[in-house]
Every structure is written in structure tokens, then in C-alpha cells.
Motif scaffolding. Structure first.
Motif, PDB file in Angstrom:
ATOM      1  N   LEU A   1       0.866  -1.134   0.163  1.00  0.00           N
ATOM      2  CA  LEU A   1      -0.049  -0.074  -0.172  1.00  0.00           C
ATOM      3  C   LEU A   1       0.922   1.150  -0.064  1.00  0.00           C
ATOM      4  CD1 LEU A   1      -2.796  -0.822   2.509  1.00  0.00           C
ATOM      5  CD2 LEU A   1      -3.277  -0.488   0.001  1.00  0.00           C
ATOM      6  N   ASP A   2       1.793   1.137   0.667  1.00  0.00           N
ATOM      7  CA  ASP A   2       2.639   2.504   0.917  1.00  0.00           C
ATOM      8  C   ASP A   2       3.617   2.529  -0.494  1.00  0.00           C
ATOM      9  OD1 ASP A   2       2.040   3.012   3.439  1.00  0.00           O
ATOM     10  OD2 ASP A   2       3.805   1.797   4.298  1.00  0.00           O
ATOM     11  N   LEU A   3       3.653   1.585  -1.231  1.00  0.00           N
ATOM     12  CA  LEU A   3       4.475   1.613  -2.621  1.00  0.00           C
ATOM     13  C   LEU A   3       3.317   2.239  -3.734  1.00  0.00           C
ATOM     14  CD1 LEU A   3       6.617  -1.627  -2.455  1.00  0.00           C
ATOM     15  CD2 LEU A   3       7.494   0.731  -2.475  1.00  0.00           C
ATOM     16  N   GLY A   4       2.345   2.184  -3.512  1.00  0.00           N
ATOM     17  CA  GLY A   4       1.185   2.533  -4.344  1.00  0.00           C
ATOM     18  C   GLY A   4       0.425   1.575  -5.132  1.00  0.00           C
ATOM     19  N   PHE A   5       0.372   0.321  -4.511  1.00  0.00           N
ATOM     20  CA  PHE A   5      -0.327  -0.850  -5.176  1.00  0.00           C
ATOM     21  C   PHE A   5      -1.835  -0.586  -4.536  1.00  0.00           C
ATOM     22  CE2 PHE A   5       3.770  -2.175  -5.827  1.00  0.00           C
ATOM     23  CZ  PHE A   5       3.736  -2.732  -6.979  1.00  0.00           C
ATOM     24  N   GLN A   6      -2.712  -1.217  -5.155  1.00  0.00           N
ATOM     25  CA  GLN A   6      -3.945  -1.558  -4.427  1.00  0.00           C
ATOM     26  C   GLN A   6      -4.257  -2.900  -4.216  1.00  0.00           C
ATOM     27  OE1 GLN A   6      -7.839  -0.476  -6.493  1.00  0.00           O
ATOM     28  NE2 GLN A   6      -6.596   0.863  -8.094  1.00  0.00           N
ATOM     29  N   ILE A   7      -4.541  -3.163  -2.860  1.00  0.00           N
ATOM     30  CA  ILE A   7      -4.884  -4.632  -2.344  1.00  0.00           C
ATOM     31  C   ILE A   7      -6.348  -4.772  -2.402  1.00  0.00           C
ATOM     32  CG2 ILE A   7      -4.539  -5.912  -0.168  1.00  0.00           C
ATOM     33  CD1 ILE A   7      -1.835  -4.816  -1.209  1.00  0.00           C
ATOM     34  N   VAL A   8      -6.493  -5.948  -3.338  1.00  0.00           N
ATOM     35  CA  VAL A   8      -7.643  -6.628  -3.497  1.00  0.00           C
ATOM     36  C   VAL A   8      -8.185  -7.527  -2.807  1.00  0.00           C
ATOM     37  CG1 VAL A   8      -7.917  -5.664  -5.744  1.00  0.00           C
ATOM     38  CG2 VAL A   8      -7.055  -7.618  -5.566  1.00  0.00           C
ATOM     39  N   GLU A   9      -9.467  -7.952  -2.387  1.00  0.00           N
ATOM     40  CA  GLU A   9      -9.824  -8.868  -1.549  1.00  0.00           C
ATOM     41  C   GLU A   9     -10.108 -10.120  -1.974  1.00  0.00           C
ATOM     42  OE1 GLU A   9     -10.113  -8.633   1.619  1.00  0.00           O
ATOM     43  OE2 GLU A   9      -9.325  -6.653   1.438  1.00  0.00           O
ATOM     44  N   THR A  10     -10.098 -10.455  -3.637  1.00  0.00           N
ATOM     45  CA  THR A  10     -10.275 -11.607  -4.039  1.00  0.00           C
ATOM     46  C   THR A  10      -9.326 -11.681  -5.389  1.00  0.00           C
ATOM     47  OG1 THR A  10     -11.891 -10.770  -5.861  1.00  0.00           O
ATOM     48  CG2 THR A  10     -12.926 -11.709  -3.720  1.00  0.00           C
ATOM     49  N   PRO A  11      -8.554 -12.974  -5.681  1.00  0.00           N
ATOM     50  CA  PRO A  11      -7.772 -13.001  -6.571  1.00  0.00           C
ATOM     51  C   PRO A  11      -8.170 -12.681  -8.075  1.00  0.00           C
ATOM     52  CG  PRO A  11      -8.550 -15.127  -5.768  1.00  0.00           C
ATOM     53  CD  PRO A  11      -8.963 -14.254  -4.863  1.00  0.00           C
ATOM     54  N   VAL A  12      -9.368 -12.835  -8.261  1.00  0.00           N
ATOM     55  CA  VAL A  12      -9.865 -12.586  -9.712  1.00  0.00           C
ATOM     56  C   VAL A  12      -9.727 -11.429 -10.052  1.00  0.00           C
ATOM     57  CG1 VAL A  12     -12.102 -12.692 -11.079  1.00  0.00           C
ATOM     58  CG2 VAL A  12     -11.815 -14.344  -9.073  1.00  0.00           C
ATOM     59  N   GLU A  13      -9.686 -10.390  -9.252  1.00  0.00           N
ATOM     60  CA  GLU A  13      -9.776  -9.062  -9.763  1.00  0.00           C
ATOM     61  C   GLU A  13      -8.328  -8.520  -9.624  1.00  0.00           C
ATOM     62  OE1 GLU A  13     -11.365  -6.173  -7.024  1.00  0.00           O
ATOM     63  OE2 GLU A  13     -11.658  -7.737  -5.455  1.00  0.00           O
ATOM     64  N   ALA A  14      -7.349  -9.306  -9.277  1.00  0.00           N
ATOM     65  CA  ALA A  14      -5.886  -9.093  -9.251  1.00  0.00           C
ATOM     66  C   ALA A  14      -5.024  -9.226 -10.464  1.00  0.00           C
ATOM     67  CB  ALA A  14      -5.346  -9.663  -8.173  1.00  0.00           C
ATOM     68  N   GLU A  15      -4.015  -8.135 -10.548  1.00  0.00           N
ATOM     69  CA  GLU A  15      -2.805  -8.522 -11.766  1.00  0.00           C
ATOM     70  C   GLU A  15      -2.057  -9.267 -10.970  1.00  0.00           C
ATOM     71  OE1 GLU A  15      -2.154  -4.381 -13.591  1.00  0.00           O
ATOM     72  OE2 GLU A  15      -3.627  -3.741 -12.128  1.00  0.00           O
ATOM     73  N   TYR A  16      -1.715  -9.114 -10.031  1.00  0.00           N
ATOM     74  CA  TYR A  16      -0.654  -9.900  -9.243  1.00  0.00           C
ATOM     75  C   TYR A  16      -1.325 -10.707  -8.177  1.00  0.00           C
ATOM     76  CZ  TYR A  16       2.434  -7.382 -12.375  1.00  0.00           C
ATOM     77  OH  TYR A  16       3.136  -6.867 -13.406  1.00  0.00           O
ATOM     78  N   ARG A  17      -0.670 -11.909  -7.682  1.00  0.00           N
ATOM     79  CA  ARG A  17      -0.920 -12.526  -6.806  1.00  0.00           C
ATOM     80  C   ARG A  17       0.293 -12.908  -6.046  1.00  0.00           C
ATOM     81  NH1 ARG A  17      -3.089 -17.661  -7.465  1.00  0.00           N
ATOM     82  NH2 ARG A  17      -2.237 -17.541  -9.589  1.00  0.00           N
ATOM     83  N   LEU A  18       0.233 -12.569  -4.609  1.00  0.00           N
ATOM     84  CA  LEU A  18       1.483 -12.977  -3.684  1.00  0.00           C
ATOM     85  C   LEU A  18       1.129 -13.883  -2.761  1.00  0.00           C
ATOM     86  CD1 LEU A  18       4.547 -12.275  -3.367  1.00  0.00           C
ATOM     87  CD2 LEU A  18       3.997 -10.596  -1.725  1.00  0.00           C
ATOM     88  N   ILE A  19       1.275 -15.132  -2.923  1.00  0.00           N
ATOM     89  CA  ILE A  19       0.826 -16.316  -2.099  1.00  0.00           C
ATOM     90  C   ILE A  19       1.960 -16.960  -1.438  1.00  0.00           C
ATOM     91  CG2 ILE A  19      -0.579 -18.308  -2.081  1.00  0.00           C
ATOM     92  CD1 ILE A  19      -1.893 -15.993  -3.427  1.00  0.00           C
ATOM     93  N   GLY A  20       1.622 -17.256  -0.341  1.00  0.00           N
ATOM     94  CA  GLY A  20       2.777 -18.066   0.502  1.00  0.00           C
ATOM     95  C   GLY A  20       2.292 -18.560   1.815  1.00  0.00           C
TER      96      GLY A  20
END
Length: 306
Positions: free
Chosen positions: A217-236
Motif C-alpha cells: 500500500l505504501d508503494l502505491g499498489f491496490q490490495i484487493v480482496e479476491t484473486p479474480v480482480e488482481a493483476e498480481y498474486r503474492l501467495i505464501g
């Protein structure tokens, strides 16, 4: 009388404040890994000698009671995963990679050789995050095993007196943010983050996931609640376990694995790390270790999103 009454009221309050501070304070543990030494002998048992030196030196340092050492079994597992030999012939870049994978902030390695009638045992002490190197050596007309106690004394002196030269400043959200801000701009790109977490006791708020969300968020990304609407996924996944007592504090070792995906399936980068932290309680140490590990991984993974 008044003084006694005041002290009777204030001392318990001051003690409570001290205990509260102690309960929340944490400190990173300078975990050490001793790698196999390079034995420059023409003997067919040279490789075994290099491993034996490392094992004997590890035991000698453990007996000091001042240091946290990576278990030999864990070290061998990483060496096998990287398809490396135990001969000690490992370049420095790979040594640093091994340090990151086993969570060691300091590596000890070196070489053993004979010149004339003397046996020389040379050690390098390497900061895995700073890349700085310090050295120590011993020699004598004796078997190499008899040189280990003297080398242990010299290494103990280096570790106790000069560890600040080997270790970088503590990793914080601000330091990682400053590092990444120079190369990464979020530009409102959408990221979905999910990092499952286990610390073997009930606890709220996944520490690694929360730390990553704040950073992105501080870097200017949007955090979304579902993977469907995401351009990137960070999974771990993050796991923490107790590492016992370190200087009267409870310690915990955390391991975090992260995979960055573009879209549904494209893997952009995969990384993992280990972090050991001491704190006033096990839960505090475990959560801090997970958060620290996530921050370090973010510093290595996120530059691909520049």
C-alpha cells in the motif's frame, strides 16, 4: 513516612512498566552456520576432513553457550537441495545464498593445509547480509584437531567484539520501503495477498501478510480482496516454532515461502527465507520473526514489479 508511602505506590508501577517493555522488546539473533572447510590435502579423505573440522568447530562454539548455531542436518539438507558438495569449495555468492536459506546471519568457513611441517587452519567469518568478511588463523606442528580450541577462541573474540562489523542495520518497514521506493512504483496496480500462518498456538492477525499489505500500500499498489480482480498474486506460507531460550528471552524461528504470480498462472518469482528472533514471549518472537522474514523477502521479490 511520605517517602515510604510514595515508593510503595510507585515501585509496583515502575516494575509493571519494565515488565511491559520487556514483553514487547525483540532482538534478532545472530545465528551462525559453520560450512565445511576446504581441505587442500591430496589424501582421499580430504572431503571428510573438511566436514569433520566444521562439525568439531560447531560443537566447540556451542559449548560457549553464547551463540545460536544452525543444526548440521538442516545445513546438509540445503547443500543437497542446491546440489553442492561438502568439500568446502563453494564460491562466496553461493555461501551467502546458503546463509539466507538456513537463516544464518553469519557464516564460518575456511581451509586447512600443510606447509612444511606445519598445519594451518584458516577461517573466514562472513556476514550474509552485509557481505563483509573477517578472518582468523592458527598453525602449529600438530594434528589439525589440536588447533581447533585455539581457533575457537579467536572466532569467539571476533563474534563477541566485531559482530557489528558483520551485521547490517536491522531491517524495518521503513528501510525496506526506502529501498523499494527507488525502483518500484505501484501505480495503483491490483495485488491479492494471501500468506497462511502457523505458530503452534492460537494467535490473531497473520503477521507476514499484514506486513506485506502495509508495504505494498505504501508503494502505491491496490490490495484487493479476491484473486479474480488482481493483476498480481503474492501467495505464501509462514511457519514459526520455538527455538528455546536466548539470553533470558524466548526465541522463535520462522520460515516464510512466497510466490509472485502474474495473472492466473504465470510464476514471476519464488523465494524463501528463515529468521530467528528473541522476544519477551514466544508469540511476540514468532510474530516478529515472521514479519521480519516477510520484509526481507519483499526486498528481494518486489523489484521485479518496477
Amino acid at each position: 513516612m511520605l517517602f515510604a508511602l510514595l515508593m510503595g505506590v510507585l515501585l509496583p508501577q515502575l516494575k509493571a512498566v519494565d515488565e511491559s517493555v520487556a514483553a514487547t522488546a525483540t532482538q534478532p539473533i545472530p545465528t551462525i552456520a559453520v560450512l565445511p572447510f576446504d581441505s587442500r590435502s591430496r589424501n582421499s579423505d580430504a572431503e571428510q576432513l573438511g566436514r569433520s573440522i566444521a562439525e568439531l568447530l560447531s560443537v566447540a562454539l556451542m559449548e560457549e553457550g553464547e551463540f545460536e548455531l544452525v543444526e548440521r542436518a538442516e545445513l546438509e539438507k540445503i547443500l543437497n537441495e542446491l546440489q553442492l558438495s561438502d568439500s568446502g569449495l563453494i564460491d562466496q555468492q553461493t555461501q551467502l545464498q546458503i546463509g539466507h536459506l538456513v537463516g544464518a546471519r553469519i557464516l564460518i568457513t575456511g581451509s586447512c593445509f600443510k606447509s612444511g611441517e606445519k598445519t594451518f587452519l584458516v577461517a573466514k567469518v562472513i556476514g550474509t547480509e552485509s557481505g563483509r568478511v573477517l578472518g582468523a588463523s592458527v598453525n602449529g606442528r600438530v594434528d589439525v584437531v589440536e588447533l581447533i580450541p585455539e581457533l575457537r577462541k579467536k572466532l569467539t573474540d571476533i563474534l563477541c567484539r566485531s559482530s557489528a562489523k558483520l551485521l547490517p542495520p536491522a531491517v524495518t518497514e521503513q528501510s525496506v520501503l526506502a529501498q523499494l521506493s527507488a525502483v518500484v512504483a505501484g501505480q495503483s496496480r491490483k495485488v491479492y495477498i494471501q500468506v497462511s500462518e502457523s505458530i503452534n498456538v492460537p494467535a490473531v492477525d497473520p503477521a507476514a501478510e499484514v506486513e506485506l499489505k502495509k508495504l505494498l500500500l505504501d508503494l502505491g499498489f491496490q490490495i484487493v480482496e479476491t484473486p479474480v480482480e488482481a493483476e498480481y498474486r503474492l501467495i505464501g506460507e509462514g511457519v514459526a516454532t520455538s527455538s528455546g531460550v536466548y539470553q533470558n528471552f524466548q526465541s522463535a524461528t520462522a520460515r516464510v515461502e512466497l510466490t509472485l504470480y502474474r495473472g492466473k498462472e504465470e510464476v514471476v518469482k519464488v523465494d524463501r527465507g528463515v529468521e530467528t528472533v528473541a522476544g519477551g514471549s514466544y508469540v511476540i518472537a514468532a510474530k516478529t520473526a515472521l514479519a521480519q522474514c516477510a520484509l526481507k523477502l519483499a526486498g528481494r521479490i518486489l523489484p521485479v514489479l518496477q
